[in-house]
Design a protein around this motif. Sequence first.
Motif, PDB file in Angstrom:
ATOM      1  N   PRO A  64       1.422 -96.644   4.103  1.00  0.00           N
ATOM      2  CA  PRO A  64       1.195 -97.862   3.321  1.00  0.00           C
ATOM      3  C   PRO A  64      -0.083 -98.543   3.792  1.00  0.00           C
ATOM      4  O   PRO A  64      -0.370 -98.573   4.988  1.00  0.00           O
ATOM      5  CB  PRO A  64       2.410 -98.741   3.645  1.00  0.00           C
ATOM      6  CG  PRO A  64       3.361 -97.880   4.399  1.00  0.00           C
ATOM      7  CD  PRO A  64       2.588 -96.752   4.980  1.00  0.00           C
ATOM      8  N   THR A  69      -7.098-104.398   7.285  1.00  0.00           N
ATOM      9  CA  THR A  69      -7.776-105.288   8.238  1.00  0.00           C
ATOM     10  C   THR A  69      -7.100-105.323   9.609  1.00  0.00           C
ATOM     11  O   THR A  69      -7.546-106.037  10.494  1.00  0.00           O
ATOM     12  CB  THR A  69      -7.807-106.738   7.708  1.00  0.00           C
ATOM     13  OG1 THR A  69      -6.459-107.200   7.563  1.00  0.00           O
ATOM     14  CG2 THR A  69      -8.523-106.849   6.388  1.00  0.00           C
ATOM     15  N   THR A 129      -6.098-115.673   9.672  1.00  0.00           N
ATOM     16  CA  THR A 129      -7.511-115.999   9.452  1.00  0.00           C
ATOM     17  C   THR A 129      -8.127-114.943   8.526  1.00  0.00           C
ATOM     18  O   THR A 129      -9.121-115.204   7.878  1.00  0.00           O
ATOM     19  CB  THR A 129      -8.306-116.076  10.772  1.00  0.00           C
ATOM     20  OG1 THR A 129      -8.194-114.833  11.429  1.00  0.00           O
ATOM     21  CG2 THR A 129      -7.798-117.170  11.673  1.00  0.00           C
ATOM     22  N   SER A 130      -7.503-113.777   8.480  1.00  0.00           N
ATOM     23  CA  SER A 130      -7.929-112.759   7.511  1.00  0.00           C
ATOM     24  C   SER A 130      -7.285-113.110   6.176  1.00  0.00           C
ATOM     25  O   SER A 130      -6.379-112.419   5.713  1.00  0.00           O
ATOM     26  CB  SER A 130      -7.472-111.373   7.957  1.00  0.00           C
ATOM     27  OG  SER A 130      -6.085-111.418   8.275  1.00  0.00           O
ATOM     28  N   TYR A 393      -0.200-107.726  21.298  1.00  0.00           N
ATOM     29  CA  TYR A 393      -0.002-108.315  19.967  1.00  0.00           C
ATOM     30  C   TYR A 393      -0.077-107.177  18.954  1.00  0.00           C
ATOM     31  O   TYR A 393      -1.101-106.969  18.320  1.00  0.00           O
ATOM     32  CB  TYR A 393      -1.081-109.374  19.714  1.00  0.00           C
ATOM     33  CG  TYR A 393      -0.890-110.168  18.426  1.00  0.00           C
ATOM     34  CD1 TYR A 393       0.330-110.755  18.128  1.00  0.00           C
ATOM     35  CD2 TYR A 393      -1.935-110.339  17.529  1.00  0.00           C
ATOM     36  CE1 TYR A 393       0.510-111.489  16.962  1.00  0.00           C
ATOM     37  CE2 TYR A 393      -1.772-111.072  16.359  1.00  0.00           C
ATOM     38  CZ  TYR A 393      -0.544-111.638  16.080  1.00  0.00           C
ATOM     39  OH  TYR A 393      -0.377-112.365  14.918  1.00  0.00           O
TER      40      TYR A 393
HETATM   41  C1  FAD Z   1     -11.299-111.155  10.177  1.00  0.00           C
HETATM   42  C2  FAD Z   1      -9.907-110.835  10.600  1.00  0.00           C
HETATM   43  C3  FAD Z   1      -9.053-111.869  10.956  1.00  0.00           C
HETATM   44  C4  FAD Z   1      -7.727-111.596  11.336  1.00  0.00           C
HETATM   45  N1  FAD Z   1      -6.894-112.639  11.635  1.00  0.00           N
HETATM   46  C5  FAD Z   1      -5.598-112.401  11.951  1.00  0.00           C
HETATM   47  C6  FAD Z   1      -4.701-113.474  12.248  1.00  0.00           C
HETATM   48  O1  FAD Z   1      -5.053-114.650  12.190  1.00  0.00           O
HETATM   49  N2  FAD Z   1      -3.436-113.152  12.604  1.00  0.00           N
HETATM   50  C7  FAD Z   1      -3.004-111.869  12.653  1.00  0.00           C
HETATM   51  O2  FAD Z   1      -1.836-111.642  12.970  1.00  0.00           O
HETATM   52  N3  FAD Z   1      -3.817-110.838  12.359  1.00  0.00           N
HETATM   53  C8  FAD Z   1      -5.094-111.074  12.000  1.00  0.00           C
HETATM   54  N4  FAD Z   1      -5.927-110.023  11.691  1.00  0.00           N
HETATM   55  C9  FAD Z   1      -5.384-108.670  11.616  1.00  0.00           C
HETATM   56  C10 FAD Z   1      -4.872-108.323  10.171  1.00  0.00           C
HETATM   57  O3  FAD Z   1      -5.577-109.047   9.222  1.00  0.00           O
HETATM   58  C11 FAD Z   1      -3.366-108.583  10.019  1.00  0.00           C
HETATM   59  O4  FAD Z   1      -2.685-107.699  10.858  1.00  0.00           O
HETATM   60  C12 FAD Z   1      -2.770-108.370   8.615  1.00  0.00           C
HETATM   61  O5  FAD Z   1      -3.030-109.474   7.829  1.00  0.00           O
HETATM   62  C13 FAD Z   1      -3.127-107.054   7.999  1.00  0.00           C
HETATM   63  O6  FAD Z   1      -2.923-107.070   6.603  1.00  0.00           O
HETATM   64  P1  FAD Z   1      -3.560-105.941   5.684  1.00  0.00           P
HETATM   65  O7  FAD Z   1      -3.203-106.243   4.285  1.00  0.00           O
HETATM   66  O8  FAD Z   1      -4.986-105.798   5.964  1.00  0.00           O
HETATM   67  O9  FAD Z   1      -2.737-104.677   6.182  1.00  0.00           O
HETATM   68  P2  FAD Z   1      -3.277-103.236   6.623  1.00  0.00           P
HETATM   69  O10 FAD Z   1      -4.267-103.376   7.700  1.00  0.00           O
HETATM   70  O11 FAD Z   1      -3.671-102.486   5.432  1.00  0.00           O
HETATM   71  O12 FAD Z   1      -1.949-102.603   7.200  1.00  0.00           O
HETATM   72  C14 FAD Z   1      -1.414-103.051   8.417  1.00  0.00           C
HETATM   73  C15 FAD Z   1      -0.105-102.309   8.714  1.00  0.00           C
HETATM   74  O13 FAD Z   1       0.908-102.719   7.815  1.00  0.00           O
HETATM   75  C16 FAD Z   1       1.344-101.633   7.001  1.00  0.00           C
HETATM   76  N5  FAD Z   1       1.450-102.188   5.646  1.00  0.00           N
HETATM   77  C17 FAD Z   1       0.461-102.693   4.871  1.00  0.00           C
HETATM   78  N6  FAD Z   1       0.974-103.205   3.737  1.00  0.00           N
HETATM   79  C18 FAD Z   1       2.317-103.006   3.799  1.00  0.00           C
HETATM   80  C19 FAD Z   1       3.409-103.314   2.932  1.00  0.00           C
HETATM   81  N7  FAD Z   1       3.243-103.942   1.758  1.00  0.00           N
HETATM   82  N8  FAD Z   1       4.655-102.960   3.324  1.00  0.00           N
HETATM   83  C20 FAD Z   1       4.867-102.338   4.510  1.00  0.00           C
HETATM   84  N9  FAD Z   1       3.873-102.024   5.360  1.00  0.00           N
HETATM   85  C21 FAD Z   1       2.619-102.365   5.014  1.00  0.00           C
HETATM   86  C22 FAD Z   1       0.318-100.541   7.171  1.00  0.00           C
HETATM   87  O14 FAD Z   1       0.902 -99.257   7.096  1.00  0.00           O
HETATM   88  C23 FAD Z   1      -0.220-100.816   8.567  1.00  0.00           C
HETATM   89  O15 FAD Z   1       0.596-100.221   9.534  1.00  0.00           O
HETATM   90  C24 FAD Z   1      -7.267-110.263  11.364  1.00  0.00           C
HETATM   91  C25 FAD Z   1      -8.142-109.221  11.026  1.00  0.00           C
HETATM   92  C26 FAD Z   1      -9.446-109.496  10.645  1.00  0.00           C
HETATM   93  C27 FAD Z   1     -10.362-108.368  10.278  1.00  0.00           C
END
Ligand code: FAD
Length: 601
Positions: A64, A69, A129-130, A393
């Motif tokens: 998934p 990010t 924040t993302s 984390y």
């Molecule tokens: C600029 C920036 C700021 C950030 N700030 C934060 C913050 O404030 N707090 C924080 O905790 N993290 C933060 N992160 C990390 C990241 O954004 C988070 O972990 C989260 O929001 C990832 O979401 P995503 O949609 O990008 O998931 P992805 O990176 O695409 O996936 C993350 C994980 O979840 C799984 N996954 C994705 N979607 C689903 C779904 N619908 N159902 C089940 N599993 C799924 C994937 O298989 C993967 O293992 C940040 C990253 C960046 C680049």
Amino acid sequence: MIDHKKSILNSEDEVKLYAKEFLEPPPFLNVLFGRIHAVYQPRSTEKIREIFTFLHERNLGVLPRGAATYGMGGITPLKESVLVDLTHLDRIIGFDEGTHTVTCEGGTRWWNLKRYLNGFGYDLCTYPTSLFSTVGGWLSTGGYGINSFRYGHISRLVESIEVITPSGSVLLNNSDQRFKYFIGTEGQNGIISKATLKVRQLGHSKAFLFLFNTASRAMEFLGTLFHAEDIAPVHIAYYDRASLSHKNPSTNGDGMSFPALDGVLVVLDDDASEHALKRLGEVMEAVSAHPALSAYLWNERYFPFSVKRTHPYILGSEVIIPVENLSMYLERVKRFSKEYGIELSTEAVCISREQAVVFALFPSENSSIVRIMHLFISSALTELALGCGAVPYGMGTWNLPLRKKVFTRAEFMQYRDFKKRIDPDNILNAGKSLSGGSVLSTFLRGAHAFSGSVFFHNYVVKGFSRILSRKHTVASSDSVEPDSCANCSACTVVCPAYLVTGNELVTAKGKLMLMKRLREGEPVPKEIAESAFLCLHCALCEKVCQSKLKLNDTWDAFETVLQEKYARPDARIEAFIREAEAHPEYNKLLDSFQRRSRSCF
Ligand SMILES: Cc1cc2nc3c(=O)[nH]c(=O)nc-3n(C[C@H](O)[C@H](O)[C@@H](O)COP(=O)(O)OP(=O)(O)OC[C@H]3O[C@@H](n4cnc5c(N)ncnc54)[C@H](O)[C@@H]3O)c2cc1C
Ligand code: SF4
Ligand code: SF4
């Protein structure tokens, strides 16, 4: 011609792009990954159910993917898989004013949800924040972010989730015993296809930055602030001076800059606390930053990795640490940074009076030898934090060796047994923390043990690191270095070309990847390269770019290069523009974003 409306992307470039994460592993590790065969983009929950059956019959795994990010290797393939891009499962189903809840599909981006709620005079309680990542992605990973000091972990704000698992779909409210198995488990047990979240009335946030000569003074301030009954902050974050200085280049243009001091940002949403907070600042002899500087830091909260512009190769460590040990941790980190000759910058977001999420970053280098050395240093840095009572984390792939720090043995058995029941053939995100058994995880365990035993106390290693770390790549602030892209996805949300095509190849992130591949002499097929011409030159990507890259001029120059190599696809561009102008959301998107400044995103 590429059909942008297709739901399977299988060109090498598309697969590479969609599998790219914030933290990119060094290429030598590629041999230990499984292959991603294609990217599938379901637009309904039925399609997700179908793909489970389809892939299971072909012995392929399901990975998934939200906005990619996470950065911990959440979508790193440890088995032959298909990447399931959920960002098109992004309908907002509705807001219920009676229950103060909003329901949306799992691929909805936080940014869109926030904007939608603001239209009703409501807002998200806590958010990453993302802001450009997805709801399902954040529920499956960290869950602490902006305003967590007031509202805690996102799971406390989830009323219910709908999850699609290989054994069927389930709708779970937060009191269901199975609920916990789907929160923070990185998509290993099911795909979150829908969520209902508690929200709050829209308030007015005001930020105050207090500056201190030393980190320990900043920590004393935090301690006193936590016990002040007449101050009710919604968000609190600590920034060391290195971290503030990385945020400086952008402020210089406005004639502002952060002094070389450590800072604590306190955000209030009530007027009643303001007087008491200012009084506390005076009593603690803090320097109160200019209101514009405080507001700037708060407005930049969606862009924590802007350092990527000048330092394209950054590495680091992220942990949850007891606040009472933060002072000790910062002291040790300072020593560590000197011993290894790396420039560390540290930020801590207080998620309660007891705990903070801390991330420490340092610039690295593109050369393999330095990268490898720095990967071990990252690992030693996390080890240092664990020695201060921290826990990792998140795990993803890169923290797999630290599983025992996240789960007790009993917890792990419970979670693993649940996975076995719900995903008996281990097709969901296989090889990660709940299933294990991959070659990469064995390699990482060995590497971690090596870094723990050899790296931590060895003077030769430290000396070697000081020599190698002396040089790290610093990109000029004018040229655009493709590796400066933080893969944050901000440009995807605002890009009208993406709105029309639904394919990330046309976004800034996609074009920077193509640029890099061409610069490195990789073969890029004509029809893929032509995607870069599907651009409206609206400059919205530049406005929101995490790394503050000068993108608009870059697109002109890139198109010239492509034109020489592949010729300009005039008919395709014209068809694209016609399609864009006819798109019902096109004008709304341009209006909505063009009027906003970066700070209002
Ligand atoms: C600029 C920036 C700021 C950030 N700030 C934060 C913050 O404030 N707090 C924080 O905790 N993290 C933060 N992160 C990390 C990241 O954004 C988070 O972990 C989260 O929001 C990832 O979401 P995503 O949609 O990008 O998931 P992805 O990176 O695409 O996936 C993350 C994980 O979840 C799984 N996954 C994705 N979607 C689903 C779904 N619908 N159902 C089940 N599993 C799924 C994937 O298989 C993967 O293992 C940040 C990253 C960046 C680049
Ligand atoms: S200039 Fe506009 S259309 Fe072109 S990539 Fe940037 S946001 Fe997309
Ligand atoms: S181009 Fe900028 S906004 Fe887009 S993903 Fe890269 S860093 Fe983020």
